[in-house]
Design an enzyme around this catalytic site. Structure first.
Site, PDB file in Angstrom:
ATOM      1  N   HIS A 169       0.871  -1.182   0.000  1.00 11.00           N
ATOM      2  CA  HIS A 169       0.000   0.000   0.000  1.00 11.00           C
ATOM      3  C   HIS A 169       0.903   1.227   0.000  1.00 11.00           C
ATOM      4  O   HIS A 169       1.733   1.414   0.892  1.00 11.00           O
ATOM      5  CB  HIS A 169      -0.914   0.023   1.224  1.00 11.00           C
ATOM      6  N   CYS A 170       0.726   2.078  -1.018  1.00  9.62           N
ATOM      7  CA  CYS A 170       1.570   3.263  -1.170  1.00  9.62           C
ATOM      8  C   CYS A 170       0.781   4.505  -0.787  1.00  9.62           C
ATOM      9  O   CYS A 170      -0.192   4.849  -1.467  1.00  9.62           O
ATOM     10  CB  CYS A 170       2.066   3.380  -2.613  1.00  9.62           C
ATOM     11  N   PRO A 171       1.161   5.210   0.277  1.00 11.86           N
ATOM     12  CA  PRO A 171       0.430   6.421   0.656  1.00 11.86           C
ATOM     13  C   PRO A 171       0.581   7.544  -0.363  1.00 11.86           C
ATOM     14  O   PRO A 171      -0.286   8.418  -0.448  1.00 11.86           O
ATOM     15  CB  PRO A 171       1.053   6.799   2.007  1.00 11.86           C
ATOM     16  N   ASN A 174      -2.092   6.984  -2.530  1.00 14.12           N
ATOM     17  CA  ASN A 174      -3.311   6.756  -1.751  1.00 14.12           C
ATOM     18  C   ASN A 174      -4.057   5.522  -2.244  1.00 14.12           C
ATOM     19  O   ASN A 174      -5.273   5.535  -2.435  1.00 14.12           O
ATOM     20  CB  ASN A 174      -4.228   7.988  -1.816  1.00 14.12           C
ATOM     21  N   ASN A 175      -3.317   4.439  -2.450  1.00  8.56           N
ATOM     22  CA  ASN A 175      -3.942   3.222  -2.954  1.00  8.56           C
ATOM     23  C   ASN A 175      -2.978   2.054  -2.802  1.00  8.56           C
ATOM     24  O   ASN A 175      -1.774   2.251  -2.605  1.00  8.56           O
ATOM     25  CB  ASN A 175      -4.321   3.379  -4.433  1.00  8.56           C
TER      26      ASN A 175
END
Length: 328
Positions: A169-171, A174-175
């Site tokens: 999950h990559c902030p 945002n996904n």
């Protein structure tokens, strides 16, 4: 009548109380478990708009866009527009703006594309029976989102969904980075790395030009402001170049080895038949090698696929996390 999702939430809150009175289930040994293919269970929102309402992710995504727009401002108003060489300004302006546009478009696609979410609350007896699986197979239910997990799917605590071939999950986008949006994340890291490298090269040339000429004539800003803006851009470009280059290399390596980051972290390698590198690249980028691999706009469609209209049979959520076929 409650929907499967509402029954899932009720089950999560009352799991401890329901567990004492629930019937026992005969579990298969680990070597007897046959996970169902990811092709059996599809997402119910493959073409719908996807957006994660996570405060941290939204802030990081906004910061990403602001940093790109800051670089755009410095490149245009500090370096290119004051330049006396018109050809230099036009060529570098077109190149920089094209890379920045593709980077932001890739970021938007990576953020607003369903990464491969499994339908939520479909762990019902009726739905499992509709899959027409063979006796001896088992299906796995995620206890957090009450979904039937296909092979190589993992639950994301931020998205609150099980994601097929979830890498991480990559902030910053945002996904989750998963089966359906990994291409856009790879393009995002590639274009950010290229635009950062281009900005650094232009900063070096501008410094050399200003040292040779009068500082008051090489920029429309004062010399102290010009130096400060260029130093900040240089720091930003160097930081983004290193970070996105590493991420780009990591993602390409994951695709070529057919092993996601979370699978490597959990030591799950060897539990599936890996495909060759070039075949994995064609699957991830949506077809044979072509210029469409570099385009974040391929795959755009206003038509919904048949998978979007799959109706999940209503029924009670099954309490067991490992369900043998045929159902008891």
């Amino acid at each position: 009548m409650k929907s499967p999702v509402h029954r899932c939430r009720d089950l999560e809150h009352g799991r401890g109380q329901a567990g004492a009175g629930a019937g026992t289930t005969t579990f298969l040994q680990a070597e007897q478990r046959i996970p169902i293919s990811k092709d059996v269970i599809t997402s119910s929102s493959a073409s719908a708009m996807w957006f994660i309402r996570d405060a941290c992710g939204i802030v990081c995504a906004v910061i990403t866009w602001m940093l790109v727009l800051y670089a755009e401002f410095v490149v245009l108003f500090v370096m290119l527009l004051p330049s006396k060489n018109l050809t230099y300004s036009i060529v570098n302006g077109i190149l920089f703006n094209s890379l920045a546009f593709l980077a932001l478009a890739s970021h938007l696609r990576a953020m607003c594309t369903d990464p491969g979410a499994v339908p939520k609350g479909n762990a019902t007896k009726e739905y499992i029976e509709s899959l027409q699986l063979k006796p001896g197979q088992v299906v796995y239910k995620c206890p957090k989102c009450c979904s039937i997990k296909p092979d190589r799917a993992h639950h994301c605590s931020v998205c609150k969904r099980c994601i097929r071939k979830m890498d991480h999950h990559c902030p910053w986008v945002n996904n989750c980075v998963g089966e359906s949006n990994q291409k856009y994340f790879v393009l995002f890291t590639m274009y950010i790395a290229l635009v950062s490298l281009h900005a650094l090269v232009m900063v070096v040339f501008h410094f050399l030009y200003c040292f040779e000429d009068d500082w008051t004539k090489c920029s429309s800003f004062s010399p102290p402001a010009t130096v400060l803006l260029l130093i900040l851009l240089c720091f930003e470009g160097l930081l983004f170049l290193i970070f996105t280059s590493v991420m780009f290399g990591t993602q390409v390596h994951s695709i070529c080895t057919d092993e996601t980051g979370i699978e490597r972290l959990k030591g799950e390698s060897g539990k599936w038949d890996k495909v060759p590198c070039w075949e994995a690249m064609r699957v991830a980028f949506g077809g044979p090698f072509s210029l469409s691999w570099c385009s974040p706009f391929t795959g755009l469609s206003c038509k919904k696929s048949p998978a979007d209209h799959v109706i999940i049979p209503q029924g009670e959520i099954i309490e067991e996390d490992v369900i043998e076929i045929p159902l008891a």
